[in-house]
Design a protein around this motif. Structure first.
Motif, PDB file in Angstrom:
ATOM      1  N   PHE A 161       0.806  -1.207   0.000  1.00 41.86           N
ATOM      2  CA  PHE A 161       0.000   0.000   0.000  1.00 41.86           C
ATOM      3  C   PHE A 161       0.848   1.269   0.000  1.00 41.86           C
ATOM      4  O   PHE A 161       2.050   1.237   0.266  1.00 41.86           O
ATOM      5  CB  PHE A 161      -0.917   0.014   1.230  1.00 41.86           C
ATOM      6  CG  PHE A 161      -1.858  -1.162   1.280  1.00 41.86           C
ATOM      7  CD1 PHE A 161      -3.006  -1.175   0.503  1.00 41.86           C
ATOM      8  CD2 PHE A 161      -1.600  -2.253   2.098  1.00 41.86           C
ATOM      9  CE1 PHE A 161      -3.878  -2.258   0.538  1.00 41.86           C
ATOM     10  CE2 PHE A 161      -2.466  -3.339   2.141  1.00 41.86           C
ATOM     11  CZ  PHE A 161      -3.605  -3.338   1.356  1.00 41.86           C
ATOM     12  N   HIS A 162       0.172   2.391  -0.290  1.00 41.50           N
ATOM     13  CA  HIS A 162       0.777   3.722  -0.193  1.00 41.50           C
ATOM     14  C   HIS A 162      -0.152   4.596   0.651  1.00 41.50           C
ATOM     15  O   HIS A 162      -1.377   4.479   0.558  1.00 41.50           O
ATOM     16  CB  HIS A 162       0.942   4.344  -1.581  1.00 41.50           C
ATOM     17  CG  HIS A 162       1.839   3.559  -2.485  1.00 41.50           C
ATOM     18  ND1 HIS A 162       3.207   3.720  -2.502  1.00 41.50           N
ATOM     19  CD2 HIS A 162       1.558   2.596  -3.397  1.00 41.50           C
ATOM     20  CE1 HIS A 162       3.735   2.900  -3.387  1.00 41.50           C
ATOM     21  NE2 HIS A 162       2.754   2.186  -3.949  1.00 41.50           N
ATOM     22  N   PHE A 163       0.435   5.481   1.450  1.00 42.20           N
ATOM     23  CA  PHE A 163      -0.342   6.310   2.369  1.00 42.20           C
ATOM     24  C   PHE A 163      -0.045   7.793   2.144  1.00 42.20           C
ATOM     25  O   PHE A 163       1.100   8.163   1.860  1.00 42.20           O
ATOM     26  CB  PHE A 163      -0.014   5.938   3.819  1.00 42.20           C
ATOM     27  CG  PHE A 163      -0.021   4.449   4.071  1.00 42.20           C
ATOM     28  CD1 PHE A 163      -1.210   3.742   4.103  1.00 42.20           C
ATOM     29  CD2 PHE A 163       1.171   3.755   4.256  1.00 42.20           C
ATOM     30  CE1 PHE A 163      -1.209   2.361   4.316  1.00 42.20           C
ATOM     31  CE2 PHE A 163       1.184   2.386   4.475  1.00 42.20           C
ATOM     32  CZ  PHE A 163      -0.012   1.684   4.504  1.00 42.20           C
ATOM     33  N   ASP A 164      -1.083   8.625   2.273  1.00 37.70           N
ATOM     34  CA  ASP A 164      -0.863  10.076   2.198  1.00 37.70           C
ATOM     35  C   ASP A 164       0.002  10.535   3.367  1.00 37.70           C
ATOM     36  O   ASP A 164       0.959  11.287   3.170  1.00 37.70           O
ATOM     37  CB  ASP A 164      -2.202  10.833   2.238  1.00 37.70           C
ATOM     38  CG  ASP A 164      -3.000  10.652   0.950  1.00 37.70           C
ATOM     39  OD1 ASP A 164      -2.388  10.733  -0.130  1.00 37.70           O
ATOM     40  OD2 ASP A 164      -4.226  10.426   1.036  1.00 37.70           O
ATOM     41  N   ARG A 165      -0.365  10.069   4.565  1.00 38.05           N
ATOM     42  CA  ARG A 165       0.379  10.471   5.759  1.00 38.05           C
ATOM     43  C   ARG A 165       0.418   9.340   6.781  1.00 38.05           C
ATOM     44  O   ARG A 165      -0.509   8.542   6.865  1.00 38.05           O
ATOM     45  CB  ARG A 165      -0.256  11.709   6.423  1.00 38.05           C
ATOM     46  CG  ARG A 165       0.161  13.024   5.817  1.00 38.05           C
ATOM     47  CD  ARG A 165      -0.458  14.214   6.545  1.00 38.05           C
ATOM     48  NE  ARG A 165      -1.909  14.085   6.658  1.00 38.05           N
ATOM     49  CZ  ARG A 165      -2.755  14.289   5.647  1.00 38.05           C
ATOM     50  NH1 ARG A 165      -2.304  14.606   4.462  1.00 38.05           N
ATOM     51  NH2 ARG A 165      -4.052  14.162   5.831  1.00 38.05           N
TER      52      ARG A 165
END
Length: 249
Positions: A161-165
């Motif tokens: 996954f990738h996260f904004d923050r």
């Protein structure tokens, strides 16, 4: 710490640990009965370890119990949590750490709408179960004392996954040793989330500065924003080798 003697006791133990009840009574100019009463309070807060006839600071690897930490500096944590939640926008994809400050932040997120939240904390996930957010609890091996998920399964899942923050909690931040925490397994998970996040925001109350715990979490430059309390001495933070964004609330 509402009792000013408690802060004095911690300061004396930082200089020399352990100290006997008799030594502390002399240093504080109070009775031994008063010292013993203060030591009981400090032990209940998880700040010291009482020994026969005296007290010492916990070792670097001794993590105070979650319920003890929830009671410590709750007003400072709530202020940080409220500010951080105000910066969250609808549609954000965020990752939340373990820990009591992040738990306060999770409570504030109940007021927000339409977030996607990933966490490896069962405590945080349980709080967010009351919300309308999409909440993903990252699986793995259960670390029972902190109710967190750790290990290779958790780490491998994060890498999908990738996260904004990422909202990061820390046990300590010192000039010499940087951001640190208690548990190696949890730190491995923190590092994996840092790697997958566009921005890392540390939620750190003022009592954590100048403190070093067992294991380094990351370099200062890997943290984009550090949120702490505005009643701290600003000149104290000028000595830190941190060039990211300081936020005092």
């Amino acid at each position: 710490m509402n009792n000013p003697r408690e802060k004095e006791i911690i300061n004396h133990l930082n200089k020399s640990s352990p100290l006997s009840v008799e030594q502390l009574a002399v240093l504080l100019a109070v009775s031994e009965v008063t010292v013993r009463r203060d030591l009981v309070e400090l032990e209940q807060k998880g700040l010291i370890v009482r020994k026969r006839g005296g007290a010492s600071l916990p070792g670097l690897g001794i993590e105070p119990m979650y319920n003890q930490r929830m009671k410590q500096n709750s007003d400072l944590k709530q202020t940080i949590a409220a500010y951080a939640a105000d910066q969250v926008s609808e549609g954000d994809v965020i990752a939340l750490d373990v820990g009591t400050t992040v738990a306060e932040f999770a409570k504030e997120l109940l007021k927000k709408k339409n977030l996607t939240v990933f966490t490896f904390s069962i405590q945080v996930a349980a709080l967010l179960a009351q919300s309308n957010h999409n909440v993903y609890l990252l699986g793995g091996n259960l670390r029972k004392t902190e109710m967190s998920m750790v290990g290779s399964i958790t780490r491998d899942t994060i890498m999908k996954f990738h996260f904004d923050r990422y909202y990061l909690g820390l046990a300590g931040v010192s000039k010499e040793n940087g951001p640190t925490d208690f548990n190696l397994e949890e730190v491995e998970i923190k590092r994996a989330i840092i790697e997958r996040s566009k921005q890392v925001v540390a939620l750190v109350d003022k009592t954590k500065f100048g403190v070093t715990s067992l294991v380094k979490v990351c370099e200062f430059e890997e943290i984009d924003e550090m949120i702490t309390n505005n009643d701290s001495d600003p000149s104290f933070f000028e000595e830190y080798p941190y060039n990211g964004k300081w936020v005092f609330v």
